[in-house]
Enzyme design. Structure first.
Site, PDB file in Angstrom:
ATOM      1  N   ALA A  17       0.857  -1.178   0.000  1.00 42.79           N
ATOM      2  CA  ALA A  17       0.000   0.000   0.000  1.00 42.79           C
ATOM      3  C   ALA A  17       0.894   1.229   0.000  1.00 42.79           C
ATOM      4  O   ALA A  17       2.039   1.181   0.452  1.00 42.79           O
ATOM      5  CB  ALA A  17      -0.883  -0.015   1.237  1.00 42.79           C
TER       6      ALA A  17
ATOM      7  N   GLY B 298       0.906  -5.140   0.896  1.00 41.20           N
ATOM      8  CA  GLY B 298      -0.277  -5.252   0.044  1.00 41.20           C
ATOM      9  C   GLY B 298       0.053  -5.841  -1.325  1.00 41.20           C
ATOM     10  O   GLY B 298      -0.820  -6.407  -1.986  1.00 41.20           O
TER      11      GLY B 298
ATOM     12  N   GLU C 133       0.046  -9.483  -0.769  1.00 36.80           N
ATOM     13  CA  GLU C 133      -1.360  -9.863  -0.582  1.00 36.80           C
ATOM     14  C   GLU C 133      -2.112  -9.862  -1.913  1.00 36.80           C
ATOM     15  O   GLU C 133      -2.953 -10.716  -2.171  1.00 36.80           O
ATOM     16  CB  GLU C 133      -2.019  -8.894   0.407  1.00 36.80           C
TER      17      GLU C 133
ATOM     18  N   GLU D 170       4.780  -5.223   7.149  1.00 40.90           N
ATOM     19  CA  GLU D 170       3.958  -4.188   7.796  1.00 40.90           C
ATOM     20  C   GLU D 170       4.331  -3.930   9.240  1.00 40.90           C
ATOM     21  O   GLU D 170       4.277  -2.802   9.734  1.00 40.90           O
ATOM     22  CB  GLU D 170       2.468  -4.571   7.730  1.00 40.90           C
TER      23      GLU D 170
HETATM   24  N1  DAK Z   1       4.596   3.411  -0.410  1.00 42.48           N
HETATM   25  C1  DAK Z   1       4.961   4.619  -0.885  1.00 42.48           C
HETATM   26  N2  DAK Z   1       6.119   4.830  -1.546  1.00 42.48           N
HETATM   27  C2  DAK Z   1       6.934   3.798  -1.727  1.00 42.48           C
HETATM   28  C3  DAK Z   1       6.627   2.496  -1.251  1.00 42.48           C
HETATM   29  C4  DAK Z   1       5.382   2.316  -0.566  1.00 42.48           C
HETATM   30  N3  DAK Z   1       4.956   1.130  -0.116  1.00 42.48           N
HETATM   31  N4  DAK Z   1       7.641   1.676  -1.577  1.00 42.48           N
HETATM   32  C5  DAK Z   1       8.540   2.431  -2.241  1.00 42.48           C
HETATM   33  N5  DAK Z   1       8.124   3.693  -2.323  1.00 42.48           N
HETATM   34  C6  DAK Z   1       8.810   4.842  -2.947  1.00 42.48           C
HETATM   35  C7  DAK Z   1       9.939   5.341  -2.054  1.00 42.48           C
HETATM   36  O1  DAK Z   1       9.444   6.182  -1.054  1.00 42.48           O
HETATM   37  C8  DAK Z   1      10.803   6.050  -3.078  1.00 42.48           C
HETATM   38  O2  DAK Z   1      10.228   7.306  -3.345  1.00 42.48           O
HETATM   39  P1  DAK Z   1      11.150   8.639  -3.480  1.00 42.48           P
HETATM   40  O3  DAK Z   1      11.968   8.686  -2.246  1.00 42.48           O
HETATM   41  O4  DAK Z   1      11.968   8.364  -4.736  1.00 42.48           O
HETATM   42  O5  DAK Z   1      10.148   9.726  -3.636  1.00 42.48           O
HETATM   43  C9  DAK Z   1      10.640   5.171  -4.323  1.00 42.48           C
HETATM   44  O6  DAK Z   1       9.454   4.430  -4.142  1.00 42.48           O
HETATM   45  C10 DAK Z   1      11.769   4.186  -4.514  1.00 42.48           C
HETATM   46  O7  DAK Z   1      11.919   3.486  -3.299  1.00 42.48           O
HETATM   47  P2  DAK Z   1      13.335   3.152  -2.644  1.00 42.48           P
HETATM   48  O8  DAK Z   1      14.284   4.258  -2.891  1.00 42.48           O
HETATM   49  O9  DAK Z   1      13.088   2.759  -1.257  1.00 42.48           O
HETATM   50  O10 DAK Z   1      13.753   1.924  -3.575  1.00 42.48           O
HETATM   51  P3  DAK Z   1      14.652   0.660  -3.200  1.00 42.48           P
HETATM   52  O11 DAK Z   1      14.800  -0.094  -4.486  1.00 42.48           O
HETATM   53  O12 DAK Z   1      15.884   1.069  -2.458  1.00 42.48           O
HETATM   54  O13 DAK Z   1      13.766  -0.203  -2.190  1.00 42.48           O
HETATM   55  C11 DAK Z   1      11.735  -1.309  -1.445  1.00 42.48           C
HETATM   56  C12 DAK Z   1      12.593  -0.798  -2.623  1.00 42.48           C
HETATM   57  C13 DAK Z   1      10.440  -1.813  -2.034  1.00 42.48           C
HETATM   58  C14 DAK Z   1      12.480  -2.492  -0.756  1.00 42.48           C
HETATM   59  C15 DAK Z   1      11.527  -0.169  -0.418  1.00 42.48           C
HETATM   60  O14 DAK Z   1      11.056   0.954  -1.112  1.00 42.48           O
HETATM   61  C16 DAK Z   1      10.533  -0.532   0.634  1.00 42.48           C
HETATM   62  O15 DAK Z   1      10.876  -1.172   1.637  1.00 42.48           O
HETATM   63  N6  DAK Z   1       9.281  -0.089   0.453  1.00 42.48           N
HETATM   64  C17 DAK Z   1       8.232  -0.241   1.467  1.00 42.48           C
HETATM   65  C18 DAK Z   1       7.754  -1.674   1.553  1.00 42.48           C
HETATM   66  C19 DAK Z   1       6.662  -1.816   2.598  1.00 42.48           C
HETATM   67  O16 DAK Z   1       6.868  -1.548   3.794  1.00 42.48           O
HETATM   68  N7  DAK Z   1       5.503  -2.280   2.173  1.00 42.48           N
HETATM   69  C20 DAK Z   1       4.326  -2.480   3.048  1.00 42.48           C
HETATM   70  C21 DAK Z   1       3.495  -1.223   3.021  1.00 42.48           C
HETATM   71  S1  DAK Z   1       2.124  -1.305   4.146  1.00 42.48           S
HETATM   72  C22 DAK Z   1      -5.483  -2.239   4.460  1.00 42.48           C
HETATM   73  C23 DAK Z   1      -5.115  -3.274   3.634  1.00 42.48           C
HETATM   74  C24 DAK Z   1      -3.781  -3.409   3.269  1.00 42.48           C
HETATM   75  C25 DAK Z   1      -2.819  -2.517   3.734  1.00 42.48           C
HETATM   76  C26 DAK Z   1      -3.193  -1.487   4.536  1.00 42.48           C
HETATM   77  C27 DAK Z   1      -4.535  -1.348   4.914  1.00 42.48           C
HETATM   78  N8  DAK Z   1      -6.871  -2.095   4.873  1.00 42.48           N
HETATM   79  C28 DAK Z   1      -7.848  -3.119   4.492  1.00 42.48           C
HETATM   80  C29 DAK Z   1      -7.277  -0.954   5.613  1.00 42.48           C
HETATM   81  C30 DAK Z   1      -1.446  -2.722   3.314  1.00 42.48           C
HETATM   82  C31 DAK Z   1      -0.421  -2.104   3.923  1.00 42.48           C
HETATM   83  C32 DAK Z   1       0.922  -2.163   3.317  1.00 42.48           C
HETATM   84  O17 DAK Z   1       1.161  -2.750   2.278  1.00 42.48           O
END
Ligand code: DAK
Length: 257
Positions: free
Chosen positions: A65, A108, A111, A131
């Site tokens: 997400a 997400g 998922e 998460e």
């Molecule tokens: N959201 C927003 N931006 C993201 C992102 C994300 N999940 N993942 C990457 N980006 C953005 C980064 O902020 C960066 O943006 P700028 O700084 O260039 O503006 C750009 O993409 C490139 O990212 P990185 O520089 O970090 O790139 P790397 O190749 O070094 O790393 C990475 C890639 C995917 C390993 C890293 O970006 C990362 O760890 N990303 C976050 C992964 C994460 O934590 N995912 C889980 C998110 S929480 C719900 C249902 C579902 C959900 C929520 C509620 N309900 C039913 C209410 C789900 C929640 C989630 O998924």
């Protein structure tokens, strides 16, 4: 027109949906989720689409997400966004959906892949439910679908630590259907989708339904559902055609009726 989700038709009967936010590693913002739900609903109703491939780009299937979009949201706002309803719409597509995963499938994104019916992973794909590292838990089915695929002890390890795991581990724990070289992921997914698209659609639809509904039911009910489904198929033209073609040693011509 927004281009964060692209549509393609790579083969006869196959619809391909491509998440296209490379600058954000294909993070699923609300716009992407709404478009995914809309396209999957439309393709589900379109007789010319028999199987669907869902993919991203070579770096990321989807990194979860969009954290920036939800960081400041409160409970009421999260409820109002209705994200859980969008997830249900995606999971309810009656046609087979194949996830073609390269790069990251996290949170997400993992998922989303798990709501699909088949997962083709590239050798360097990375899966995970990270998460917990940002103060939440999986909300799109991760605690349940990962546990059903991989079993409690492996699922717990990944849900509780947020550690990522590779494509081989995903295959070994039953999360990925196949692992192929990165460059062949989409080709392989389209090939499988095209093969399914040639099959009688009613049988394909009822097979998907029986597997999914059966996973939520006691064995006896699931077996009853399966038996009813196969009985129903005996009133389809495609059952008559499929069996006659076998007996007459010719290729069947399925009509979808
Ligand atoms: N959201 C927003 N931006 C993201 C992102 C994300 N999940 N993942 C990457 N980006 C953005 C980064 O902020 C960066 O943006 P700028 O700084 O260039 O503006 C750009 O993409 C490139 O990212 P990185 O520089 O970090 O790139 P790397 O190749 O070094 O790393 C990475 C890639 C995917 C390993 C890293 O970006 C990362 O760890 N990303 C976050 C992964 C994460 O934590 N995912 C889980 C998110 S929480 C719900 C249902 C579902 C959900 C929520 C509620 N309900 C039913 C209410 C789900 C929640 C989630 O998924």
């Amino acid at each position: 027109m927004s281009d964060v989700v692209l549509l393609e038709r790579p083969a006869e009967g196959v619809g391909l949906i491509r998440i296209n936010r490379p600058e954000a590693r294909n993070a699923l913002n609300l716009e992407v989720r709404r478009l995914l739900a809309r396209h999957l609903t439309e393709m589900g109703e379109d007789a010319a689409t028999r199987a669907i491939v869902l993919t991203g780009n070579d770096k990321s299937f989807a990194a979860g997400a969009d954290i920036k979009e939800m960081a400041d949201a409160g409970t009421v706002e999260m409820l109002a966004r209705g994200v859980h309803r969008l997830w249900r719409t995606i999971g309810a597509c009656p046609k087979p959906v194949i996830a073609a995963v390269n790069g990251y499938a996290l949170g997400g994104g993992c998922e989303l892949a798990m709501t699909c019916d088949i997962i083709i992973a590239g050798e360097s794909a990375q899966f995970g439910q990270p998460e917990v590292r940002i103060g939440i838990i999986p909300g799109g089915g991760g605690t349940q679908r990962l546990t059903r695929a991989a079993g409690k002890y492996r699922a717990m390890k990944y849900v509780l630590t947020g550690e990522l795991f590779g494509a081989r581990a995903a295959l070994e724990m039953g999360l990925a259907s196949e692992v192929v070289p990165d460059a062949e992921v989409e080709k392989r997914a389209v090939e499988l989708a095209a093969r399914i698209a040639e099959l009688p659609p009613l049988a394909v639809q009822l097979a998907k339904e029986a597997v999914l509904a059966g996973m939520e039911a006691p064995l006896s009910s699931a077996l009853a559902l399966e038996a009813k489904s196969v009985q129903i198929l005996f009133s389809s033209q495609d059952q008559k055609e499929g069996m006659r073609a076998f007996i007459e040693k010719r290729k069947p011509k399925f009509s979808g009726r």
